[in-house]
Design an enzyme around this catalytic site. Structure first.
Site, PDB file in Angstrom:
ATOM      1  CG  LEU A  32      -2.351  -0.560   0.951  1.00 38.52           C
ATOM      2  CD1 LEU A  32      -2.301  -1.975   0.418  1.00 38.52           C
ATOM      3  CD2 LEU A  32      -3.213  -0.498   2.205  1.00 38.52           C
ATOM      4  CG  HIS A  36      -3.168   1.116  -2.419  1.00 34.97           C
ATOM      5  ND1 HIS A  36      -1.815   0.945  -2.585  1.00 34.97           N
ATOM      6  CD2 HIS A  36      -3.762   0.269  -3.302  1.00 34.97           C
ATOM      7  CE1 HIS A  36      -1.587   0.047  -3.518  1.00 34.97           C
ATOM      8  NE2 HIS A  36      -2.758  -0.387  -3.983  1.00 34.97           N
ATOM      9  CG  ASP A 156      -3.453  -0.741 -12.346  1.00 39.16           C
ATOM     10  OD1 ASP A 156      -2.384  -0.741 -12.958  1.00 39.16           O
ATOM     11  OD2 ASP A 156      -3.524  -0.851 -11.103  1.00 39.16           O
TER      12      ASP A 156
END
Length: 516
Positions: A32, A36, A156
């Site tokens: 993380l 995140h 992503d």
């Protein structure tokens, strides 16, 4: 509630059953970082009641690692990850092992195969089977957890598009919300794999986000972009290029000409570390088209939505009503197209905002904001709106207003005729009975008389028929519009639904989520 860490499905499910709560789920592979944490913070902001739990999973999924990739050395530090997650606002962390996610092993479960049109683009070209592994594990995770909402990052992007498409095709009733790539002060995108970089490699790798941002800045000014120049500069920084492409942001098809929302995406290797980055390219700000029949509540919610987004609000229905009022005010026969053309050719039509932030409409310097809502104007506006000259005149005016984007327009043919290339299209509707009820309340508020709700419902049905059957720009739902039925919904409910539709079409990097 307390902060909890669970390792088994049984522990997690027992605890969740005691909480009687719905779950906002953030799946991660650990390692993380502030990116995140941003997702967790956004999830916390999106909590609508105290019975919602933010659950973060940490599972390094072996199915999405291709041959020769870094599965064994992928960052694993549960204590550090837990500290970062809880400090950002997570309520619980689930750290299942392989057999908790795949009882009996992966060969005991169905696997998802991503369509080639989505997989064989960008990262999927070199990483065969990668997105199949991503899609398979996300289905396993949500089956175990059964969340209400899924929070994903836009870094992503290809993965996000694939998961959205997967949920859509399988009719999975879980909402997906996505949030923008987070970067450090130098503009470098946060990634779990950044820890692999040595100090000297980090200096070279900085060229990737710098060149991506420079290209976007140049495009915003000059509307041109040179992939060859970017490639040359990346190589000069000792970066091995896997791909650098411009693709449609949603189909992921490679594009030569930038139209709509496109993605400038790149993947490089810096030493042994693979890095990806992207930005979005548009010729203008987003346009939202809201169509639907009379009385569906378009004006009320569209005006408020525009305010929250910081968009221009364009009430095209008011434009047609203003023209109709002018014709009636000058005692012109609605069927006399010669006189209508003559009076409209030099007509001055304007929208102005009052000090109370209320939009007013003027025609030939006369404020007609209230006048155009009279029953007399309502009864004849469809006859005027179907005339080709009137339609062409006002459509041109509307397109000029929307030339730079940053606009939300509502009417009958916005997504089909006025802005067919709108980035978001919503068809807002309600049953005739519901619309008649709303119309009666509006008339009472404005001091107008009406016979009965039944008569209003009959008039609404007749107008729907006229609007949908007219030859020029008929009322119809655009093929790519999302229908939103507003029966039983209050204004905030409708705005929430519109926000969700907007966010599914417009990346947060382009336009942040409005606060509801």
């Amino acid at each position: 509630m307390g902060q909890k860490i669970f390792q088994t499905n049984a522990q997690l499910k027992d605890w969740l059953s005691d909480q009687n709560s719905t779950i906002i789920f953030i799946p991660t592979m650990g390692g993380l970082h502030p990116g995140h944490q941003y997702l967790i913070q956004k999830a916390k902001e999106r909590k609508t009641n105290t019975n919602q739990i933010i659950l973060v999973s940490i599972f390094v999924n072996p199915l999405q690692f291709c041959k020769g990739e870094d599965f064994k050395k992928y960052p694993r530090n549960i204590n550090r990850d837990a500290e970062l997650a809880f400090s950002a606002g997570a309520d619980a962390i689930w750290v299942p092992d392989y057999f908790e996610v795949f009882p009996g092993g992966e060969d005991s479960h169905f696997k998802i195969q991503v369509p080639e049109t989505l997989h064989n683009q960008l990262c999927g070209v070199e990483r065969k089977g990668h997105f199949d592994g991503v899609a398979t594990v996300i289905i396993r995770l949500i089956k175990i957890i059964q969340p209400e909402k899924l929070i994903l990052g836009e870094k992503d992007w290809q993965q996000l598009i694939i998961i959205r498409k997967l949920f859509q095709e399988l009719s999975i009733p879980i909402r997906i919300e996505s949030f923008a790539t987070q970067r450090d002060q130098s503009g470098f995108a946060y990634s779990s794999r950044n820890t692999y970089l040595s100090d000297s490699e980090r200096v070279n790798a900085q060229a990737l986000p710098n060149l991506i941002q420079d290209a976007k800045d140049i495009f915003s000014k000059e509307k041109i972009i040179s992939l060859k120049k970017i490639e040359s500069k990346l190589k000069h920084s000792n970066l091995e290029i896997e791909y650098i492409k411009i693709v449609d942001a949603f189909s992921l098809e490679e594009k030569e000409n930038i139209k709509g929302i496109c993605l400038l995406a790149a993947a490089v290797r810096c030493g042994s570390t693979r890095l990806i980055d992207h930005t979005f390219l548009m010729h203008r700000k987003p346009i939202i088209a809201v169509d639907g029949p009379a009385g569906a509540g378009k004006s009320t919610v569209t005006k408020e939505f525009a305010k929250r987004l910081g968009f221009i609000y364009l009430d095209t229905g008011a434009m047609y009503r203003a023209v109709t009022w002018l014709i009636l005010h000058n005692s012109i026969d609605p069927s006399n197209q010669v006189e209508i053309k003559d009076i409209l050719k030099d007509a001055k039509l304007e929208f102005k905002n009052s000090n109370l932030d209320e939009q007013k409409i003027f025609i030939n310097n006369t404020d007609v904001t209230e006048k155009i809502r009279s029953p007399k104007v309502t009864s004849i506006v469809s006859e005027i709106a179907k005339q080709q000259f009137v339609r062409e005149l006002l459509t041109t005016k509307q397109q000029v207003i929307g030339d730079s984007g940053g606009l939300i327009a509502e009417g009958r043919d916005i997504g089909t005729a006025v802005f067919p290339d709108a980035d978001v299209k919503i068809f807002l509707t309600a049953t005739p009975k519901e619309r008649a009820k709303r119309r009666s309340l509006d008339l009472e508020k404005r001091g107008y008389q009406y016979t009965s709700i039944e008569d209003l419902e009959k008039e609404i049905k007749e107008r729907d028929k006229k609007d949908s059957e007219r030859k020029i720009a008929p009322l119809k739902k655009a093929q790519d519009a999302i229908e939103l039925v507003t029966d039983g919904l209050n204004i905030e409910d409708v705005l929430t639904e519109m926000t969700y539709i907007f966010r599914s079409k417009i990346p947060e990097e382009i336009w942040p989520t409005p606060n509801l």
